[in-house]
Design a protein around this motif. Structure first.
Motif, PDB file in Angstrom:
ATOM      1  N   TYR A 250       0.707  -1.033   0.024  1.00 13.72           N
ATOM      2  CA  TYR A 250      -0.030   0.138  -0.029  1.00 13.72           C
ATOM      3  C   TYR A 250       0.877   1.254  -0.026  1.00 13.72           C
ATOM      4  O   TYR A 250       1.727   1.427   0.972  1.00 13.72           O
TER       5      TYR A 250
ATOM      6  N   TRP B  99       0.425  -2.200 -11.980  1.00 14.59           N
ATOM      7  CA  TRP B  99       0.392  -0.957 -11.369  1.00 14.59           C
ATOM      8  C   TRP B  99      -0.227   0.243 -12.190  1.00 14.59           C
ATOM      9  O   TRP B  99       0.245   0.445 -13.019  1.00 14.59           O
TER      10      TRP B  99
ATOM     11  N   THR C 208      -3.500  -3.144  -9.501  1.00 17.22           N
ATOM     12  CA  THR C 208      -4.455  -3.684 -10.239  1.00 17.22           C
ATOM     13  C   THR C 208      -4.093  -5.039 -10.735  1.00 17.22           C
ATOM     14  O   THR C 208      -3.744  -5.439 -11.678  1.00 17.22           O
TER      15      THR C 208
ATOM     16  N   THR D 229      -1.613   2.574  -7.286  1.00 20.19           N
ATOM     17  CA  THR D 229      -2.444   1.456  -6.759  1.00 20.19           C
ATOM     18  C   THR D 229      -2.185  -0.227  -7.529  1.00 20.19           C
ATOM     19  O   THR D 229      -1.775   0.171  -8.858  1.00 20.19           O
TER      20      THR D 229
ATOM     21  N   SER E 292       0.061   8.740  -6.848  1.00 20.84           N
ATOM     22  CA  SER E 292      -0.940   7.863  -6.682  1.00 20.84           C
ATOM     23  C   SER E 292      -0.623   6.483  -7.272  1.00 20.84           C
ATOM     24  O   SER E 292      -0.472   6.554  -8.358  1.00 20.84           O
TER      25      SER E 292
END
Length: 150
Positions: A109, A124, A120, A118, A116
């Motif tokens: 995290y 990434w 997936t 994240t 930003s």
């Protein structure tokens, strides 16, 4: 053994009955202690490996914090290079991929002020966050504009 030795003084001792390995509490306690020891060793090793990945990618460690808890890596702060330059999207993806490939890591995290990031699935999603210099009407508010890197 001769007279006066410890086994002679104790009388007929059955070592098999009193051996610590035959005690259930001892076995359980030993397993718990070994497990905790391996967890601590693993935690420190993963933190050391994360630091190595960040250093290898020339990240400024004074601006980013990281921790590993329960198979999850948390990375907070700002992600810049040591020379104060910025990372490219592909460099960030490589860094995130390297960290997520560590054997003990299940999730990563990111809570960064300038990126930003994240996960997936196997890839990434990385976007640069640009802070707007326009002042918001309410004191303390800030406007953040997310600009995808091309």
């Amino acid at each position: 053994m001769g007279a006066g030795t410890v086994p002679d003084m104790l009388g007929p001792v059955r070592p098999a009955l009193f051996h610590p390995c035959n005690c259930l509490k001892y076995k359980v306690l030993t397993k718990i202690l070994c497990y905790k020891s391996r967890m601590e060793e693993s935690r420190y090793k993963v933190n050391r490996d994360i630091r190595g990945i960040l250093v290898r990618n020339a990240a400024d460690l004074t601006r980013v914090d990281f921790s590993f808890t329960g198979r999850t890596v948390y990375i907070r702060g700002e992600l810049f290079k040591v020379d104060a330059s910025d990372f490219s999207v592909s460099q960030i993806e490589d860094l995130a991929r390297d960290i997520s490939r560590l054997p003990a890591v299940r999730e990563v995290y990111f809570d960064l002020t300038n990126w930003s990031i994240t996960s997936t699935g196997d890839s990434w999603q990385v976007m640069k966050i640009k802070k707007s210099h326009q002042r918001a009407e309410t004191a303390g508010d800030r406007t953040i504009e997310i600009i995808p890197d091309k």
